[in-house]
Write a protein that holds these residues in place. Structure first.
Motif, PDB file in Angstrom:
ATOM      1  N   SER A 102       0.829  -1.215   0.000  1.00 38.66           N
ATOM      2  CA  SER A 102       0.000   0.000   0.000  1.00 38.66           C
ATOM      3  C   SER A 102       0.860   1.260   0.000  1.00 38.66           C
ATOM      4  N   ALA A 103       2.186   1.140   0.234  1.00 30.14           N
ATOM      5  CA  ALA A 103       3.058   2.318   0.201  1.00 30.14           C
ATOM      6  C   ALA A 103       3.763   2.460  -1.139  1.00 30.14           C
ATOM      7  N   ASP A 104       3.355   1.674  -2.151  1.00 26.36           N
ATOM      8  CA  ASP A 104       4.007   1.734  -3.457  1.00 26.36           C
ATOM      9  C   ASP A 104       3.890   3.128  -4.062  1.00 26.36           C
ATOM     10  N   ALA A 152       8.167  10.945  -6.321  1.00 21.01           N
ATOM     11  CA  ALA A 152       6.811  11.423  -6.104  1.00 21.01           C
ATOM     12  C   ALA A 152       6.011  11.393  -7.415  1.00 21.01           C
ATOM     13  N   MET A 153       5.661  10.184  -7.851  1.00 22.45           N
ATOM     14  CA  MET A 153       4.884  10.055  -9.083  1.00 22.45           C
ATOM     15  C   MET A 153       3.545  10.779  -8.986  1.00 22.45           C
ATOM     16  N   ASP A 154       3.018  10.890  -7.757  1.00 26.37           N
ATOM     17  CA  ASP A 154       1.729  11.578  -7.593  1.00 26.37           C
ATOM     18  C   ASP A 154       1.824  13.055  -7.954  1.00 26.37           C
ATOM     19  N   VAL A 155       3.034  13.628  -7.938  1.00 30.39           N
ATOM     20  CA  VAL A 155       3.209  15.018  -8.381  1.00 30.39           C
ATOM     21  C   VAL A 155       3.648  15.056  -9.846  1.00 30.39           C
ATOM     22  N   ILE A 156       4.571  14.147 -10.207  1.00 28.54           N
ATOM     23  CA  ILE A 156       5.146  14.191 -11.559  1.00 28.54           C
ATOM     24  C   ILE A 156       4.067  14.012 -12.630  1.00 28.54           C
TER      25      ILE A 156
END
Lengths: 276, 267
Positions: free
Chosen positions: A41-43, A234-238
């Motif tokens: 879940s931390a992937d 930080a793929m959630d930002v990229i």
């Protein structure tokens, strides 16, 4: 049975088919992301849509805890300013030198080989030189964009100027036009829509050089941010940033096309709408 | 001697060669004001080279062309109007702007020298003149249309109007109706014949169409090579083998027959 080369999708069919690849990509992402998150879940590699939403809110709609600025807005404004300056300057130089080379043999002879030589230099290879000469500030980033795309615009505009029918230029001379009057009234107005096309085609490269320069030396900007948060994976930002850059690029391309249709109806009228 | 008795164009022992390749040789002719010269000849017989020499885009190798007894400018100028087969109107201007352009290229107005545009009163005058000429060629309805919105025939009318606004001493027509449908070509013949007579123009028209040459011209020139060397065809150039005075208005059928009887090879 009609041949497949003769079969046309309906209007809605075309629209649906156009969306189809995007929908497939989205589904593939969701499935893959869910699979990885179920395992761990931390992937960070394929974040869920919830983490995208959180990142967008954090970057775009809340002031930064450290500086109190809205980061996305700040980055966008800095990047756009550099891009506009670089592209605007390139378009202006490209127009002046391109039309000059195309029209005046005594300008072309000394300048044309020089432009060709410069256009063959890989711009990224001289980025260090630019940083040394112009420092790490805004100027070196703008200059990188100019060096990257200006030679292409110059050569394109020169070719477009050469392509004007010689009959037109002879006719203009029999009407008593001086060199300057012919350039201003006959050549420039016909080159302007082609300049817009050249700018549209080089916008992609302009973004490339901008992001490369920001990645190496900057304190803000869209490219800077992407390369900064890469350190934390930080793929959630990229990914939202990449999507945002794509949207900006699309909006610029689209507005340039609308401006061209609005200002130069004669150009698009004769092209049968085939120019998009 | 009055001015009208002096030739407007004098061609004196004109030669044009490119290296060893002789294109035109030994051309000596006088043309008087108000003549309509039709120029015919097979392809590759130097008709276009001759037109370029008249225009000033090419220079004679030997001999000279005099306009009003002075050598021609070595570049295109307002004394010589031109209508090409195509591409001689400006696609980015409306019909009216196309015709006004000749007046807007002025050497005296500041705004024209700087930007190629007239302003205020001068612009209004130019617009009125241009409208009058558009009226003459039957294009007043299409004044605000772009060339791409006009048919081929209308575009050629526009090209003629555009050339006429500068009141050129001679008008050069390079296969002006070659790309038009036969019906429209007939209308254009009427128009050019009428303009020629009303405005006392001196016209040189290159054409592929022999009957068109006869119909419109007051004089017909045939370009041909009389000397041939089969081993070195480039050694001899073309010159004017026939210079036939025509009575205009007739279809020229008899003269056409007479010419054919001389076994002239005209394509």
């Amino acid at each position: 049975m009609t041949r497949i080369i003769n079969r046309q999708p309906s209007r809605y069919g075309r629209l649906a088919l156009g969306f189809l690849p995007f929908v497939i990509l989205l589904l593939v992402y969701i499935v893959a992301s869910d699979a990885r998150l179920a395992e761990n879940s931390a992937d960070k590699l394929l974040p869920s849509f919830q983490s995208f939403a959180d990142a967008v809110v954090r970057m775009g709609f809340e002031p930064s805890k450290r500086t109190g600025e809205y980061l996305l807005l700040n980055d966008t404004l800095s990047s756009l300013q550099r891009l506009m300056m670089g592209v605007g300057l390139s378009a202006f130089i490209g127009l002046v030198i391109g039309v000059g080379n195309g029209m005046v043999p005594y300008m072309r002879s000394p300048l044309s080989p020089l432009v060709t030589a410069i256009s063959l230099i890989p711009p990224m290879a001289i980025l260090p030189i630019l940083f040394i000469i112009f420092g790490l500030g805004e100027l070196s980033k703008v200059v990188l964009i100019v060096i990257g795309i200006c030679p292409i615009i110059i050569r394109d505009i020169q070719l477009r100027t050469d392509d004007l029918p010689p009959e037109q230029l002879i006719k203009a001379q029999t009407l008593g036009g001086s060199s300057w009057q012919i350039i201003v009234r006959v050549v420039l107005p016909q080159i302007m829509p082609r300049l817009i096309e050249a700018v549209r085609l080089t916008l992609g490269s302009a973004w490339l050089f901008l992001i490369a320069a920001e990645a190496i030396a900057a304190t803000d900007g869209l490219g800077y941010r992407i390369f900064l948060v890469r350190r934390y994976m930080a793929m959630d930002v990229i990914l939202p940033y990449v999507l945002w850059i794509t949207t900006l690029a699309f909006a610029m391309d689209w507005s340039l096309k609308r401006v061209s249709i609005l200002l130069f109806p004669w150009y698009h009228g004769t092209q049968g709408g085939g120019h998009d | 001697m009055t001015k009208s008795e002096k030739p407007i164009i004098q061609i004196k022992n004109l030669w044009k060669e490119y290296g060893d390749n002789v294109v035109l040789e030994r051309i000596n002719l006088d043309v008087y004001e108000g003549e309509f010269v039709s120029i015919v000849g097979a392809s590759g017989c130097g008709k276009t080279t001759f037109l370029n020499l008249m225009l000033g885009t090419e220079q004679p190798s030997r001999g000279s062309i005099l306009l009003d007894e002075a050598p021609l400018d070595p570049e295109p100028s307002t004394e010589r109007g031109i209508v090409f087969q195509k591409y001689s109107v400006f696609p980015h201007m409306t019909a009216l702007e196309n015709v006004m352009l000749g007046e807007e290229f002025s050497k005296t107005s500041m705004s024209s020298v700087a930007m190629g545009r007239l302003i205020g009163r001068a612009k209004e005058d130019a617009r009125e003149n241009a409208m009058a000429i558009l009226e003459q060629v039957g294009l007043s309805q299409a004044a605000n249309k772009y060339p791409s919105e006009l048919s081929g025939g209308m575009q050629q009318r526009l090209a003629i109007a555009q050339a006429l606004i500068k009141k050129p001493r001679i008008l050069l027509l390079d296969e002006p109706f070659g790309a038009l449908d036969p019906g429209i070509r007939k209308d254009m013949h009427q128009l050019i014949g009428q303009l020629w007579q009303e405005q006392k123009l001196t016209v040189f028209m290159i054409t592929h169409d022999l009957s068109e040459g006869f119909l419109l011209g007051s004089r017909l020139w045939v370009f041909d090579k009389t000397r041939q060397d089969s081993h070195a065809p480039e050694r001899f150039g073309a010159h004017i083998t026939f210079d036939i005075p025509l009575s205009t208005g007739k279809s020229g059928e008899e003269e056409l027959e007479r010419l054919k009887a001389t076994e002239l090879d005209v394509a």
